[in-house]
Design an enzyme around this catalytic site. Structure first.
Site, PDB file in Angstrom:
ATOM      1  N   PHE A  15     -96.679 -16.729 108.441  1.00  0.00           N
ATOM      2  CA  PHE A  15     -96.176 -18.054 108.809  1.00  0.00           C
ATOM      3  C   PHE A  15     -96.523 -18.395 110.260  1.00  0.00           C
ATOM      4  CE2 PHE A  15     -93.022 -21.303 109.775  1.00  0.00           C
ATOM      5  CZ  PHE A  15     -93.209 -22.134 108.687  1.00  0.00           C
TER       6      PHE A  15
ATOM      7  N   ARG B 192     -93.346 -28.209 116.442  1.00  0.00           N
ATOM      8  CA  ARG B 192     -94.578 -28.995 116.306  1.00  0.00           C
ATOM      9  C   ARG B 192     -95.227 -29.297 117.658  1.00  0.00           C
ATOM     10  NH1 ARG B 192     -94.722 -30.916 110.988  1.00  0.00           N
ATOM     11  NH2 ARG B 192     -92.735 -31.505 110.096  1.00  0.00           N
TER      12      ARG B 192
ATOM     13  N   ASP C  71    -102.850 -23.497 102.509  1.00  0.00           N
ATOM     14  CA  ASP C  71    -102.227 -22.211 102.186  1.00  0.00           C
ATOM     15  C   ASP C  71    -102.670 -21.831 100.766  1.00  0.00           C
ATOM     16  OD1 ASP C  71    -100.287 -20.224 101.525  1.00  0.00           O
ATOM     17  OD2 ASP C  71     -98.923 -20.982 103.019  1.00  0.00           O
TER      18      ASP C  71
ATOM     19  N   LYS D   3    -105.420 -20.089 105.024  1.00  0.00           N
ATOM     20  CA  LYS D   3    -104.989 -18.714 104.721  1.00  0.00           C
ATOM     21  C   LYS D   3    -105.782 -18.247 103.499  1.00  0.00           C
ATOM     22  CE  LYS D   3    -100.221 -19.250 106.386  1.00  0.00           C
ATOM     23  NZ  LYS D   3     -98.803 -19.363 105.996  1.00  0.00           N
TER      24      LYS D   3
HETATM   25  P1  XMP Z   1    -100.305 -25.367 100.127  1.00  0.00           P
HETATM   26  O1  XMP Z   1    -101.772 -25.261 100.502  1.00  0.00           O
HETATM   27  O2  XMP Z   1     -99.773 -24.024  99.690  1.00  0.00           O
HETATM   28  O3  XMP Z   1     -99.530 -25.725 101.458  1.00  0.00           O
HETATM   29  O4  XMP Z   1    -100.056 -26.413  99.101  1.00  0.00           O
HETATM   30  C1  XMP Z   1     -98.501 -26.645 101.442  1.00  0.00           C
HETATM   31  C2  XMP Z   1     -97.950 -26.953 102.801  1.00  0.00           C
HETATM   32  O5  XMP Z   1     -97.170 -25.839 103.220  1.00  0.00           O
HETATM   33  C3  XMP Z   1     -97.054 -25.884 104.604  1.00  0.00           C
HETATM   34  N1  XMP Z   1     -97.407 -24.585 105.162  1.00  0.00           N
HETATM   35  C4  XMP Z   1     -97.058 -24.153 106.391  1.00  0.00           C
HETATM   36  N2  XMP Z   1     -96.345 -24.761 107.365  1.00  0.00           N
HETATM   37  N3  XMP Z   1     -96.587 -22.852 108.714  1.00  0.00           N
HETATM   38  C5  XMP Z   1     -96.114 -24.092 108.532  1.00  0.00           C
HETATM   39  O6  XMP Z   1     -95.496 -24.620 109.438  1.00  0.00           O
HETATM   40  C6  XMP Z   1     -97.305 -22.174 107.791  1.00  0.00           C
HETATM   41  O7  XMP Z   1     -97.704 -21.032 108.004  1.00  0.00           O
HETATM   42  C7  XMP Z   1     -97.544 -22.872 106.559  1.00  0.00           C
HETATM   43  N4  XMP Z   1     -98.212 -22.522 105.408  1.00  0.00           N
HETATM   44  C8  XMP Z   1     -98.109 -23.610 104.595  1.00  0.00           C
HETATM   45  C9  XMP Z   1     -97.980 -26.968 105.108  1.00  0.00           C
HETATM   46  O8  XMP Z   1     -97.248 -28.147 105.350  1.00  0.00           O
HETATM   47  C10 XMP Z   1     -98.907 -27.186 103.936  1.00  0.00           C
HETATM   48  O9  XMP Z   1     -99.453 -28.487 103.964  1.00  0.00           O
END
Ligand code: XMP
Ligand code: MG
Length: 180
Positions: free
Chosen positions: A156, A169, A107, A135
């Protein structure tokens, strides 16, 4: 399964079908097989979210390899140093190894950025990242995702290992939140 899914208090709509995902995973595995021939890589699977993607991908990886699992948790430090990343389960030497980190989704990229620092400090020969989803509009880092299945909008998603509040999940398809 229908195209919409109500989880807790939110409505989701089907976004990527199991078939699309499997096709993409298959071509990713083919690239890894080509790139990692004779390199005996170590795959680091980031739990919990990456468990389904990793299982599908690794069943198609044909090179000799090792597979380890880590759990990352970030929390606010008690001091003003900010967030601390705790890594649980990385109990193998990575020195001079070819490492591929397997993630479900990148993300902002912050979690992986911090984990990458820790992995690089272990002096591997090479570190690559495989992620099912990215993303790009949220991604703020300067490292690249070497093996990626899908770039998605900044919305999301759940399913295929990803959860909303612990749920969702166990879906072979990926669903996206429906903004109403
Ligand atoms: P970043 O890259 O921002 O992402 O450090 C950290 C963690 O956030 C979770 N994540 C999501 N989980 N749907 C989810 O279920 C999403 O759209 C989503 N975006 C981020 C994910 O665990 C990632 O490792
Ligand atoms: Mg994750």
């Amino acid at each position: 399964m229908s195209n919409t899914w109500f989880i807790k208090d939110k409505l989701f709509t089907k976004y990527l079908s199991s078939e699309e995902i499997q096709n993409s995973v298959r071509s990713l595995a083919a690239r890894i097989n080509q790139d990692m021939t004779d390199k005996n890589p170590v795959f680091i699977v980031v739990l919990n979210g990456a468990f389904i993607f990793a299982a599908d991908l690794l069943k198609k990886v044909r090179v000799d390899c090792e597979i380890v699992f880590v759990k990352l948790s970030s929390y606010s430090g008690t001091q003003s140093t900010g967030n601390v990343l705790e890594v649980m389960g990385l109990d193998i030497s990575l020195k001079n190894r070819h490492v591929i980190i397997i993630e479900d989704i990148v993300d902002t990229g912050l979690t992986l950025h911090r984990f990458l620092d820790k992995v690089r400090a272990m002096e591997p020969a090479d570190v690559r990242i495989a992620s099912c989803l990215l993303k790009p509009d949220a991604f703020k880092m300067d490292y690249s995702i070497d093996y990626l299945c899908f770039s998605i909008p900044n919305e999301f998603v759940v399913g295929y290992g990803l959860d909303y509040d612990g749920l969702g999940r166990n879906s072979a398809d990926i669903y996206k939140i429906l903004n109403t």
